[in-house]
Motif scaffolding. Structure first.
Motif, PDB file in Angstrom:
ATOM      1  N   GLU A  85       0.818  -1.222   0.000  1.00  0.00           N
ATOM      2  CA  GLU A  85       0.000   0.000   0.000  1.00  0.00           C
ATOM      3  C   GLU A  85       0.849   1.268   0.000  1.00  0.00           C
ATOM      4  O   GLU A  85       0.390   2.332  -0.427  1.00  0.00           O
ATOM      5  CB  GLU A  85      -0.935   0.011   1.221  1.00  0.00           C
ATOM      6  CG  GLU A  85      -2.011  -1.056   1.193  1.00  0.00           C
ATOM      7  CD  GLU A  85      -1.559  -2.426   1.685  1.00  0.00           C
ATOM      8  OE1 GLU A  85      -2.421  -3.294   1.876  1.00  0.00           O
ATOM      9  OE2 GLU A  85      -0.330  -2.645   1.885  1.00  0.00           O
ATOM     10  N   LEU A  86       2.080   1.183   0.502  1.00  0.00           N
ATOM     11  CA  LEU A  86       2.945   2.359   0.577  1.00  0.00           C
ATOM     12  C   LEU A  86       3.899   2.495  -0.603  1.00  0.00           C
ATOM     13  O   LEU A  86       4.444   3.571  -0.836  1.00  0.00           O
ATOM     14  CB  LEU A  86       3.760   2.342   1.871  1.00  0.00           C
ATOM     15  CG  LEU A  86       3.135   3.097   3.037  1.00  0.00           C
ATOM     16  CD1 LEU A  86       1.862   2.435   3.486  1.00  0.00           C
ATOM     17  CD2 LEU A  86       4.107   3.262   4.157  1.00  0.00           C
ATOM     18  N   ALA A  87       4.096   1.422  -1.339  1.00  0.00           N
ATOM     19  CA  ALA A  87       5.054   1.443  -2.446  1.00  0.00           C
ATOM     20  C   ALA A  87       4.840   2.597  -3.424  1.00  0.00           C
ATOM     21  O   ALA A  87       5.818   3.214  -3.869  1.00  0.00           O
ATOM     22  CB  ALA A  87       5.038   0.100  -3.173  1.00  0.00           C
ATOM     23  N   PRO A  88       3.584   2.958  -3.767  1.00  0.00           N
ATOM     24  CA  PRO A  88       3.402   4.060  -4.715  1.00  0.00           C
ATOM     25  C   PRO A  88       3.909   5.411  -4.211  1.00  0.00           C
ATOM     26  O   PRO A  88       4.132   6.319  -5.006  1.00  0.00           O
ATOM     27  CB  PRO A  88       1.876   4.116  -4.898  1.00  0.00           C
ATOM     28  CG  PRO A  88       1.390   2.762  -4.517  1.00  0.00           C
ATOM     29  CD  PRO A  88       2.309   2.297  -3.431  1.00  0.00           C
ATOM     30  N   PHE A  89       4.121   5.558  -2.909  1.00  0.00           N
ATOM     31  CA  PHE A  89       4.540   6.843  -2.349  1.00  0.00           C
ATOM     32  C   PHE A  89       6.058   6.985  -2.276  1.00  0.00           C
ATOM     33  O   PHE A  89       6.564   8.067  -1.983  1.00  0.00           O
ATOM     34  CB  PHE A  89       3.946   7.035  -0.953  1.00  0.00           C
ATOM     35  CG  PHE A  89       2.445   6.965  -0.931  1.00  0.00           C
ATOM     36  CD1 PHE A  89       1.673   7.931  -1.559  1.00  0.00           C
ATOM     37  CD2 PHE A  89       1.801   5.918  -0.285  1.00  0.00           C
ATOM     38  CE1 PHE A  89       0.289   7.851  -1.548  1.00  0.00           C
ATOM     39  CE2 PHE A  89       0.413   5.842  -0.255  1.00  0.00           C
ATOM     40  CZ  PHE A  89      -0.336   6.813  -0.894  1.00  0.00           C
ATOM     41  N   ALA A  90       6.780   5.912  -2.515  1.00  0.00           N
ATOM     42  CA  ALA A  90       8.235   5.941  -2.324  1.00  0.00           C
ATOM     43  C   ALA A  90       8.921   6.950  -3.248  1.00  0.00           C
ATOM     44  O   ALA A  90       9.806   7.686  -2.818  1.00  0.00           O
ATOM     45  CB  ALA A  90       8.815   4.546  -2.526  1.00  0.00           C
ATOM     46  N   ALA A  91       8.508   6.992  -4.489  1.00  0.00           N
ATOM     47  CA  ALA A  91       9.190   7.856  -5.461  1.00  0.00           C
ATOM     48  C   ALA A  91       9.058   9.335  -5.124  1.00  0.00           C
ATOM     49  O   ALA A  91       9.963  10.122  -5.420  1.00  0.00           O
ATOM     50  CB  ALA A  91       8.649   7.590  -6.863  1.00  0.00           C
TER      51      ALA A  91
END
Length: 196
Positions: A85-91
């Motif tokens: 769920e958090l992966a999309p916010f890493a960039a």
């Protein structure tokens, strides 16, 4: 136990949202339920143009976690990866801090916080009783104001550890620094969803 978000709290741009160790290896039946609250906090914080810092814990071989406690999890890339769920916010994160200790106040983390000039650190994540609590306590001792978002934190050990950590934070930091997602979101978005 949750305190009241003070009206004189600083602008979100003077604070950072610290999303502590929301990683695949820490997501279990006790902690999974807080993921939607964490995602909502990140989305609102980003929409307000405020800084978001993600942390990832790495349990190195020979660490005290292994040699004293006997805990050898969080070694594989799969366990160390951010929760799906958090992966999309890493960039788009302001920073990602990789750490081999509980607290975010590694040399890199302390330097980042100091250089950014943040006065307040809003903490959410996993585990309430370990990395979140230790980061909040260190923030307090370094002169920053820590805010623990109680319903956006969880313990992999269960509710009793989460509750115990909040009890300790209320005593050692301040009950007024235990806040809810609702109070944080109202501060970020302002009345009727307007940007703060």
């Amino acid at each position: 136990m949750t305190g009241i978000w003070k009206a004189d709290w600083v602008e979100p741009r003077s604070a950072a949202l610290l999303v502590v160790d929301v990683q695949q290896g820490f997501v279990n039946r006790h902690s999974r339920g807080v993921l939607p609250a964490i995602v909502q906090l990140i989305e609102s914080w980003r929409a307000a143009g405020a800084p978001v810092v993600l942390t990832r814990f790495h349990n190195k071989q020979g660490s005290p976690y292994e040699t004293i406690t006997g805990w050898t999890r969080l070694r594989s890339p799969e366990e160390q990866a951010l929760a799906t769920e958090l992966a999309p916010f890493a960039a788009d994160a302001t920073a990602i801090i990789d750490k081999d200790q509980a607290s975010v106040f590694t040399p890199e983390g302390a330097q980042l916080i100091r250089a950014a000039g943040w006065t307040d650190l809003v903490l959410c994540g996993i585990d309430t009783d370990a990395c979140v609590y230790d980061s909040a306590r260190d923030a307090y001792h370094y002169g920053y104001r820590p805010w623990i978002v109680t319903d956006a934190c969880a313990s992999t050990g269960g509710a009793q550890y989460h509750d115990a950590a909040l009890l300790m934070a209320a005593r050692n930091i301040s009950p007024n620094h235990l806040v809810t997602s609702e109070s944080v979101l109202s501060r970020i978005t302002g009345p009727k969803g307007a940007s703060a």
